[in-house]
Design a protein around this motif. Structure first.
Motif, PDB file in Angstrom:
ATOM      1  N   THR A 198      -7.931 -14.239  -9.003  1.00 46.88           N
ATOM      2  CA  THR A 198      -8.066 -12.830  -8.663  1.00 46.88           C
ATOM      3  C   THR A 198      -8.700 -12.096  -9.829  1.00 46.88           C
ATOM      4  N   TRP A 199      -9.572 -11.145  -9.506  1.00 46.52           N
ATOM      5  CA  TRP A 199     -10.128 -10.341 -10.577  1.00 46.52           C
ATOM      6  C   TRP A 199     -10.431  -8.936 -10.080  1.00 46.52           C
ATOM      7  N   THR A 200     -10.329  -8.011 -11.000  1.00 47.41           N
ATOM      8  CA  THR A 200     -10.637  -6.612 -10.721  1.00 47.41           C
ATOM      9  C   THR A 200     -11.506  -6.071 -11.849  1.00 47.41           C
TER      10      THR A 200
ATOM     11  N   GLY B  93       5.834 -14.531 -11.939  1.00 44.42           N
ATOM     12  CA  GLY B  93       6.047 -15.833 -11.331  1.00 44.42           C
ATOM     13  C   GLY B  93       5.449 -15.920  -9.947  1.00 44.42           C
ATOM     14  N   ALA B  94       5.868 -16.943  -9.208  1.00 40.76           N
ATOM     15  CA  ALA B  94       5.274 -17.244  -7.905  1.00 40.76           C
ATOM     16  C   ALA B  94       5.414 -16.086  -6.936  1.00 40.76           C
ATOM     17  N   ASP B  95       4.559 -16.081  -5.926  1.00 38.42           N
ATOM     18  CA  ASP B  95       4.528 -15.168  -4.788  1.00 38.42           C
ATOM     19  C   ASP B  95       3.654 -13.949  -5.032  1.00 38.42           C
ATOM     20  N   ALA B  96       3.385 -13.597  -6.281  1.00 42.69           N
ATOM     21  CA  ALA B  96       2.618 -12.378  -6.557  1.00 42.69           C
ATOM     22  C   ALA B  96       1.121 -12.666  -6.525  1.00 42.69           C
ATOM     23  N   VAL B  97       0.657 -13.273  -5.430  1.00 42.55           N
ATOM     24  CA  VAL B  97      -0.761 -13.606  -5.295  1.00 42.55           C
ATOM     25  C   VAL B  97      -1.566 -12.366  -4.918  1.00 42.55           C
ATOM     26  N   ALA B  98      -1.091 -11.639  -3.902  1.00 43.56           N
ATOM     27  CA  ALA B  98      -1.794 -10.427  -3.483  1.00 43.56           C
ATOM     28  C   ALA B  98      -1.411  -9.229  -4.327  1.00 43.56           C
ATOM     29  N   GLY B  99      -0.253  -9.301  -4.983  1.00 36.83           N
ATOM     30  CA  GLY B  99       0.164  -8.186  -5.814  1.00 36.83           C
ATOM     31  C   GLY B  99       1.660  -7.986  -5.797  1.00 36.83           C
ATOM     32  N   VAL B 100       2.074  -6.798  -6.235  1.00 36.26           N
ATOM     33  CA  VAL B 100       3.489  -6.479  -6.432  1.00 36.26           C
ATOM     34  C   VAL B 100       3.755  -5.074  -5.916  1.00 36.26           C
ATOM     35  N   VAL B 101       4.891  -4.918  -5.247  1.00 33.53           N
ATOM     36  CA  VAL B 101       5.426  -3.599  -4.922  1.00 33.53           C
ATOM     37  C   VAL B 101       6.726  -3.451  -5.704  1.00 33.53           C
ATOM     38  N   ASN B 102       6.753  -2.496  -6.622  1.00 34.24           N
ATOM     39  CA  ASN B 102       7.897  -2.325  -7.521  1.00 34.24           C
ATOM     40  C   ASN B 102       8.520  -0.947  -7.291  1.00 34.24           C
ATOM     41  N   PHE B 103       9.766  -0.944  -6.797  1.00 34.29           N
ATOM     42  CA  PHE B 103      10.494   0.296  -6.589  1.00 34.29           C
ATOM     43  C   PHE B 103      11.268   0.622  -7.871  1.00 34.29           C
ATOM     44  N   VAL B 104      10.903   1.707  -8.510  1.00 29.38           N
ATOM     45  CA  VAL B 104      11.504   2.105  -9.785  1.00 29.38           C
ATOM     46  C   VAL B 104      12.499   3.228  -9.520  1.00 29.38           C
ATOM     47  N   THR B 105      13.757   3.006  -9.878  1.00 28.40           N
ATOM     48  CA  THR B 105      14.795   3.987  -9.589  1.00 28.40           C
ATOM     49  C   THR B 105      14.941   4.993 -10.733  1.00 28.40           C
ATOM     50  N   LYS B 106      15.588   6.100 -10.422  1.00 30.37           N
ATOM     51  CA  LYS B 106      15.857   7.138 -11.414  1.00 30.37           C
ATOM     52  C   LYS B 106      16.878   6.609 -12.403  1.00 30.37           C
ATOM     53  N   ARG B 107      16.539   6.670 -13.683  1.00 27.61           N
ATOM     54  CA  ARG B 107      17.384   6.035 -14.691  1.00 27.61           C
ATOM     55  C   ARG B 107      18.517   6.929 -15.152  1.00 27.61           C
ATOM     56  N   ASP B 108      18.249   8.158 -15.449  1.00 33.08           N
ATOM     57  CA  ASP B 108      19.263   9.025 -16.044  1.00 33.08           C
ATOM     58  C   ASP B 108      19.574  10.207 -15.135  1.00 33.08           C
TER      59      ASP B 108
ATOM     60  N   THR C 294      -2.166  -4.352  -6.894  1.00 33.04           N
ATOM     61  CA  THR C 294      -2.807  -5.343  -6.042  1.00 33.04           C
ATOM     62  C   THR C 294      -3.669  -6.265  -6.891  1.00 33.04           C
ATOM     63  N   GLY C 295      -3.618  -7.529  -6.555  1.00 37.73           N
ATOM     64  CA  GLY C 295      -4.226  -8.566  -7.383  1.00 37.73           C
ATOM     65  C   GLY C 295      -3.125  -9.419  -7.975  1.00 37.73           C
ATOM     66  N   GLY C 296      -3.453 -10.581  -8.433  1.00 37.12           N
ATOM     67  CA  GLY C 296      -2.447 -11.517  -8.906  1.00 37.12           C
ATOM     68  C   GLY C 296      -1.587 -10.974 -10.030  1.00 37.12           C
ATOM     69  N   ALA C 297      -0.313 -11.323  -9.982  1.00 38.45           N
ATOM     70  CA  ALA C 297       0.607 -10.947 -11.053  1.00 38.45           C
ATOM     71  C   ALA C 297       1.586 -12.081 -11.329  1.00 38.45           C
ATOM     72  N   SER C 298       1.165 -13.315 -11.049  1.00 38.66           N
ATOM     73  CA  SER C 298       2.055 -14.460 -11.235  1.00 38.66           C
ATOM     74  C   SER C 298       2.388 -14.708 -12.692  1.00 38.66           C
ATOM     75  N   THR C 299       1.478 -14.373 -13.600  1.00 41.71           N
ATOM     76  CA  THR C 299       1.745 -14.584 -15.020  1.00 41.71           C
ATOM     77  C   THR C 299       2.927 -13.743 -15.474  1.00 41.71           C
ATOM     78  N   THR C 300       3.036 -12.538 -14.952  1.00 42.94           N
ATOM     79  CA  THR C 300       4.123 -11.641 -15.336  1.00 42.94           C
ATOM     80  C   THR C 300       5.401 -11.921 -14.564  1.00 42.94           C
TER      81      THR C 300
ATOM     82  N   ALA D 276      -3.395 -17.010 -10.271  1.00 38.53           N
ATOM     83  CA  ALA D 276      -2.064 -16.810  -9.695  1.00 38.53           C
ATOM     84  C   ALA D 276      -1.680 -18.051  -8.896  1.00 38.53           C
ATOM     85  N   ALA D 277      -0.432 -18.099  -8.474  1.00 37.92           N
ATOM     86  CA  ALA D 277       0.054 -19.263  -7.735  1.00 37.92           C
ATOM     87  C   ALA D 277       1.204 -18.860  -6.825  1.00 37.92           C
ATOM     88  N   ARG D 278       1.393 -19.667  -5.786  1.00 35.13           N
ATOM     89  CA  ARG D 278       2.551 -19.501  -4.916  1.00 35.13           C
ATOM     90  C   ARG D 278       3.077 -20.866  -4.527  1.00 35.13           C
TER      91      ARG D 278
END
Length: 979
Positions: free
Chosen positions: A718-720, A170-185, A162-168, A632-634
Motif C-alpha cells: 500500500t502506498w499514499t 499487526g494483522a488485519d489492517a490491510v485496508a486501514g484502521v478505524v480507531n475510536f478515541v474516548t474522552k480521557r479526563d 486508510t492504507g496498510g497499518a500492519s506494522t503498527t 501489510a499482511a493478514r
C-alpha cells in the motif's frame, strides 16, 4: 451464568470508579467546535491528545505530539456525531466517502446480529477496529468487531486511517484502521436523550445515555462511567410504495419466490406444469410467485444496554495505572418472509388425502400408470400391492405461520489494565493486558424441520400419518393459502433451533517509546522511537443444536451450522522511528522520515514480516507533501481456517441450463445433463430434464463453501502520496489531497457465482473440465436449488485485489462579525477496485457497478459537504451527501445475454443521488442544549432496480437500502444536559 457473573463483576468494578466522584460535580469539559464531515484536518495538524494526558495518535506507537505522520488520517469528532444524530457507529461510517456499506441496520437477510465497517471495499475482514488504539473482543469466526458495541457517548473522535497499518497494529489492517478515541479526563455529568421517527410515523429510534466523571487525588487521577440504552423499531418493506411488491429485474413484472402459494412441484416429468390450480386441482404452468417483500424489513429492530468505564491514577510521579471496561448486551432481530419447503425432495403417496384428483391423474400419466392403476393407488393403504409413491421437489410457502424470526443476542465483555510511565525524561513505557469475549446467541422461530415435513407428507388420512410417531399430523401441501391448519403447523414448527457463537481475545503488550536525545545536525527535534512486543490469542467456537447441524434439516435456513472450534496465537516484535532531518531551513521548513518493521509468528501460518517507510516535506510552513509505503499482511482467521464445508445460498437470477431453449442433443444440454448426474441423478433422468430446468428460486442458488486449513498469509503493498496546503493569506482554510494505492497478493478469496458460471459456460467447456465439475445440480428437477450442492466456491490464496483513488478534503472557518461560518468538504474518487479470485478467473471491476458479483455499491465518486452558521448560541448546519451514478456490471450483463436475457434497461442504471440533512442546535442555557434535525430533507426515494439484480444482503425491497435511503424523510430531536 458465566456472562451474567462477568457482567456484574464489571459493573461492580466500574462503580468503584463512580464512588470516587467528588460530591460537587465539576463543570463538564467544553466539547469543542463543530467538526467537519470527517475532521479533514491532516494528520499531525489535529490535536493528538484525548483532552490532555496520554497521547493517542492513530497510525503510530511513537508518542510525540510534535512529530507529524506521513499517513493521511480523517477524523469524525463527537460534535459531528451530535449533528448527525448518530446512534450507532456503523450508521455514520457507511455514509463517509471511502467507506462501502457493510452489514448493518439496513441489512435484513444476511444480518448475523453484528454491524461491521468496510474500508475501500476490500472487505470488513481487511480493516481493523480499535478502541483507544487497542484491539477489542471480535465477533464471529471472521474476527471482525461488532460496531453495535462501541460506546459513542464517550467517544471524543473517530480516526480513520486508510492504507496498510500492519506494522503498527499487526494483522488485519490491510485496508486501514478505524480507531475510536474516548474522552480521557471527563469531569462532570452529562445526560443525553434523543428520539428519531420517519415522516410516515414509523422507524422510531430512542436513545439515552448518562455519563459521570471526576478528577480526584489532586488531579492525579480520573474516573468516568457511562451507561446507555437504545431501542429501534422495524420498518417493513410493505410500508413503502416502491417495495410493497417484489419486482423481477429481468421482466419488470411482479416477481418473487418459486416457493409459493399454491405450491409448486417439479421433477414430475410434466414440463412447465408444476403449480397447483386451486380451482381445478390440476398442475398448470406457474401463475403465482410469492411476494415476500411485505414481510421483510428495511430497518432491523435493535435493543442495546451498554456500560463503559475507565480510570487512571498517577500512583507516583511519572507512574500511572489505568484500566478500561466495556460491557454491552444488544439484540438484533431479522424478519424474513414465511418459511416453507424450498424445493426439498419429498416422497408423497398417491393415496395422500390432500392430493387433488386432477394432479394425481397427471402424475400417474407422467409416470406410466394406467387409469386403473392410478385409481387403485389413490385408495391403497401402505403395505398393499397397489400402494405407490412419487418423489418431487416441493415448494410451498407456509404463509399461515407468519414470518421467520431470527433473534441475535450479543453479550460483549472487554477489560484492559496496565501501567505506563517514564523511565527517563525522554523515554517512557506502557505495559498492559486485555481480555475480551463476545457471545452471540441466535434463536430462530417459524422454520419447521425437514424430518417432520417428510413424515407429514406420507399420510393415510387427514388425521393419520404412515409413520404416526412423534404425534405426526399430516400436512396439506396442495391447498391454497389458509389450508394448512394450526394443528399441522404446531407439529411442523413445534421445534425451535439455536446457535451459540463465542469468541475471545487475550493479549499482552509492552512498549518503550520516546526519543534518543539526539537529533539531526539540521534539526532541533530529537529522533523518536517505539520498540515493543505483543502476544495475542484468539479462540472461536460455534455450538449449534442437533437440528441446526444437520444439512437441510431446518427449513428455509440456508446453510447448516455444524459445530466449529478453533484457535491461534501470534507473537510479535516491532519497532518504529520518526526522524526529523531538516527544520527551519530555506525550502525545508521541515523534512521528516519515518520507518517501521514488525515480525509476526502465527501458530497457524508461520512467520511473516511487515514494514513501512514514509516521510513528509514542508518546503514552506503552509505546504506539506507527504508519502508512505507499507507492506501489510493478514493472517487467515478462524472461520477461513476451520469452518467445515456447508451448502448455503448465493445469488443468481439466471441459470445457463434453465428453460426450454436448452435441448438434450446440444453441447450445452450435454454439460447440464452431466452436472445432474454429478448431483446424484441417472443419465436417463438427466436427459429427460433438459429443457425443463427451472430458473433459480427467488434469485438464489445453492453454493458450497468452507474453510481451508492450508491457507497462508495474504500480503499487500500500500502506498499514499499527497499534499496539505494551509495558506497564510487565507486564514482558517486548509486543503489536502492524497492518492492511495492498495494491492493485495495471495488474497484469501473464493470465486463469485459469476466466476463459476463464466468459467464453465462462457465459452462452453467440456463436461469433464474442472470448471464445469464445479457445478452440481439437483437430480430431481436439474435446478441449482433443492438438494443440489450447487456451485463450488473454495477458499484459496490465489486471489488478487487492487484499488486506487484520490481523497480530497477542505475546510474553511471565518468570523463574519454577526456570525461564524464553517465550511468543510471530504470526497473520495475511486479509480478502480478489481478482484480476481484465481489466475483463471475474471479480473472483475466493481467501482461504479452493481450485480450479484459486486455485492455492496462502491460509487466512483462520493462526498460529504457541511455548511454551519453559528449565531450566538445557535448553530444551523446543512450536510450535503453525494453518491455518484452507478450502473449494472457489464460483465454480468454479458453473462446474462449469453444465457438468454438481462435486466430491463430501466434497471441497469442508478442516477447520482444528493441527500441534504438540516440540523439546528440551540444552546438554551450554559448547561443545556437542544438539537433538532431533518434527515433526507427532500424525502428522496431510492431508485427501483428490482429484487433479482444483486446480492440478497444489499439488493432488498427492489432497491439498495444500505446505500440509498429507503426510510425517507426523518426527524430527530435530542437534548443534552451538562454540569
Amino acid at each position: 451464568m458465566t456472562n451474567i457473573f462477568r457482567g456484574r463483576l464489571l459493573a461492580s468494578s466500574l462503580l468503584v470508579g463512580i464512588a470516587l466522584v467528588a460530591s460537587g460535580a465539576a463543570q463538564a469539559q467544553d466539547a469543542g467546535q463543530i467538526s467537519t464531515p470527517n475532521g479533514a484536518a491532516p494528520a499531525g495538524d489535529q490535536d493528538a491528545t484525548a483532552n490532555g494526558g496520554d497521547i493517542v495518535v492513530t497510525g503510530t506507537l511513537v508518542r510525540n505530539p510534535n512529530l507529524v505522520q506521513s499517513s493521511p488520517i480523517n477524523s469524525v469528532t463527537s460534535e459531528e456525531l451530535q449533528l448527525r444524530q448518530t446512534n450507532v457507529a456503523e450508521q455514520f461510517l457507511r455514509e463517509l466517502p471511502g467507506v462501502v456499506p457493510s452489514i448493518g441496520s439496513s441489512v435484513n437477510n444476511g444480518n448475523g446480529g453484528a454491524s461491521t465497517v468496510d474500508l475501500r471495499g476490500l472487505g470488513d475482514n481487511r480493516n481493523l477496529v480499535l478502541l483507544d488504539g487497542q484491539r477489542i473482543a471480535p465477533s464471529g469466526l471472521s474476527g471482525v468487531v461488532d460496531l453495535n458495541n462501541i460506546p459513542l457517548a464517550l467517544v471524543e473522535r473517530t480516526d480513520i486511517l486508510t492504507g496498510g497499518a500492519s506494522t503498527t497494529y499487526g494483522a488485519d489492517a490491510v485496508a486501514g484502521v478505524v480507531n475510536f478515541v474516548t474522552k480521557r479526563d471527563f469531569s462532570g455529568v452529562e445526560a443525553n436523550i434523543s428520539n428519531q421517527i420517519t415522516q410516515r410515523g414509523d422507524g422510531n429510534v430512542f436513545r439515552a445515555d448518562l455519563t459521570i466523571g471526576a478528577n480526584f487525588g489532586d488531579g492525579r487521577g480520573n474516573a468516568v462511567f457511562s451507561v446507555g440504552y437504545q431501542q429501534a423499531d422495524p420498518v417493513t418493506q410493505g410500508e413503502r410504495d416502491f417495495s410493497i411488491n417484489n419486482i423481477d429485474s429481468y421482466t419488470g413484472l411482479p416477481g418473487g419466490s418459486g416457493t409459493a402459494v399454491p405450491g409448486r412441484f417439479t421433477g414430475l416429468g410434466l414440463g412447465a406444469n408444476n403449480q397447483i390450480d386451486p380451482v381445478s386441482g390440476r398442475l398448470v404452468p406457474t401463475f403465482a410467485l410469492f411476494n415476500f417483500n411485505p414481510q421483510n424489513i428495511f430497518q432491523t429492530p435493535f435493543t442495546r444496554y451498554n456500560m463503559f468505564g475507565a480510570a487512571h491514577y498517577e500512583v507516583t510521579p511519572g507512574i500511572e495505572v489505568y484500566n478500561r471496561g466495556l460491557f454491552s448486551r444488544n439484540t438484533v432481530q431479522t424478519v424474513i418472509a414465511s418459511s416453507g419447503t424450498f424445493g426439498n425432495a419429498l416422497t408423497i403417496n398417491y393415496s395422500n388425502p390432500y392430493l387433488p384428483a386432477g394432479a394425481r391423474g397427471q402424475i400417474c400419466a407422467a409416470n406410466g400408470l394406467t387409469v386403473a392403476q392410478c385409481n387403485a393407488a389413490a385408495s391403497a393403504a401402505p403395505g398393499s400391492a397397489d400402494y405407490r409413491t412419487f418423489t418431487t421437489n416441493a415448494s410451498r410457502r407456509f404463509v399461515e405461520a407468519g414470518p421467520r424470526l431470527s433473534t441475535y443476542t450479543t453479550t460483549v465483555f472487554d477489560y484492559t489494565a496496565g501501567v505506563r510511565g517514564d523511565i527517563t525524561d525522554t523515554i517512557g513505557f506502557d505495559f498492559g493486558g486485555n481480555y475480551g469475549e463476545s457471545e452471540n446467541v441466535q434463536r430462530q422461530t417459524g422454520n419447521g424441520t425437514l424430518t417432520r415435513l417428510r413424515q407429514a407428507s406420507l399420510a393415510t388420512s387427514t388425521t393419520a400419518c404412515v409413520d404416526p410417531s412423534n404425534g405426526c399430523v399430516p400436512i396439506n401441501l396442495f391447498g391454497d393459502a389458509g389450508t394448512i391448519t394450526t394443528d399441522q403447523l404446531g407439529y411442523l414448527l413445534g421445534v425451535t433451533n439455536s446457535t451459540l457463537t463465542r469468541t475471545t481475545i487475550a493479549q499482552v503488550h509492552g512498549v518503550l517509546n520516546g526519543d534518543f536525545g539526539v537529533s539531526s545536525p539540521f534539526a532541533t527535534q530529537a529522533i523518536s522511537f517505539a520498540l515493543g512486543a505483543e502476544y495475542r490469542k484468539y479462540t472461536a467456537a460455534v455450538i449449534s443444536d442437533e437440528l441446526t447441524q444437520r444439512p437441510n434439516e431446518v427449513l428455509g435456513n440456508g446453510a447448516a451450522s455444524p459445530d466449529v472450534s478453533g484457535q491461534y496465537n501470534v507473537k510479535e516484535a516491532f519497532g518504529e522511528l520518526i526522524m526529523p532531518i531538516v527544520e527551519d531551513k530555506p525550502f525545508f521548513h521541515s523534512l521528516t522520515l519515518e520507518a517501521g518493521g514488525r515480525v509476526s509468528d502465527y501458530s497457524t501460518a508461520g512467520t511473516n514480516w511487515t514494514w513501512k517507510v514514509g516521510g513528509s516535506w514542508e518546503p514552506v510552513r503552509s505546504l506539506k507533501i507527504r508519502g508512505n509505503y507499507q507492506k501489510a499482511a493478514r493472517a487467515p482467521n478462524i472461520g477461513e481456517l476451520f469452518s467445515p464445508l456447508v451448502t448455503g445460498l448465493g445469488n443468481s437470477a439466471n441459470d445457463p441450463c434453465a428453460g426450454a431453449g436448452v435441448t438434450a442433443g446440444s453441447a450445452l444440454g450435454g454439460v447440464c445433463a452431466a452436472q445432474i448426474v454429478a448431483g446424484g441423478g441417472t443419465q436417463a433422468q438427466a436427459n429427460a430434464l433438459i429443457g425443463t430446468i427451472p430458473l433459480p428460486s427467488a434469485g438464489q442458488v445453492n453454493v458450497t463453501q468452507g474453510g481451508n486449513a492450508a491457507l497462508g498469509v495474504e500480503t499487500a503493498n500500500t502506498w499514499t502520496i499527497g499534499a496539505v496546503f494551509q495558506p497564510d493569506f487565507v486564514r482558517g482554510f486548509n486543503i489536502s489531497v492524497d492518492y492511495f494505492n492498495i494491492k493485495v497478493r495471495d488474497a484469501i478469496t473464493s470465486p463469485t457465482v459469476g466466476d463459476v458460471f463464466s468459467a464453465c459456460y462462457t465459452p462452453l467447456q467440456a463436461a469433464t473440465s474442472a470448471a464445469c465439475q464445479a457445478v452440481s445440480r439437483d437430480p430431481i428437477d436439474g435446478s441449482l436449488n433443492g438438494t443440489a450442492d450447487g456451485l463450488a466456491l473454495p477458499l484459496s490464496n490465489l486471489g488478487r485485489i487492487a484499488t486506487d483513488g484520490i481523497d480530497l478534503a477542505a475546510n474553511y472557518r471565518t468570523d463574519m462579525g454577526f456570525a461564524k461560518l464553517a465550511l468543510s468538504f471530504i470526497g473520495t474518487w475511486t479509480n478502480s477496485n478489481k478482484f480476481q479470485a484465481t489466475p483463471t478467473s475474471v479480473n472483475r471491476e466493481c467501482v461504479g457497478f452493481y450485480s450479484v458479483n459486486c455485492a455492496s455499491i462502491q460509487p466512483e465518486f462520493s462526498f460529504n459537504q457541511r455548511t454551519t452558521l453559528t449565531i450566538g448560541a445557535a448553530d444551523v448546519s446543512l450536510l450535503w451527501r453525494y453518491v455518484d451514478k452507478v450502473k449494472y456490471e457489464p460483465l454480468a450483463l454479458a453473462d446474462d445475454i449469453a444465457a438468454g436475457g438481462g435486466p430491463l434497461e430501466q434497471f441497469q442504471r442508478i442516477g447520482a443521488e444528493h441527500y441534504f440533512d438540516l440540523t439546528t442546535r440551540f444552546g438554551v442555557t450554559d448547561n443545556f442544549d437542544l438539537t433538532l434535525s431533518a434527515m433526507n430533507l427532500l424525502d428522496n426515494k431510492p431508485k427501483v432496480v428490482g429484487a433479482s439484480i444483486g446480492d440478497t444482503a444489499f439488493n432488498s425491497g427492489n432497491v439498495y437500502p444500505s446505500t440509498y435511503d429507503a426510510l425517507g424523510r426523518r426527524f430527530a430531536a435530542s437534548a443534552r444536559l451538562r454540569f
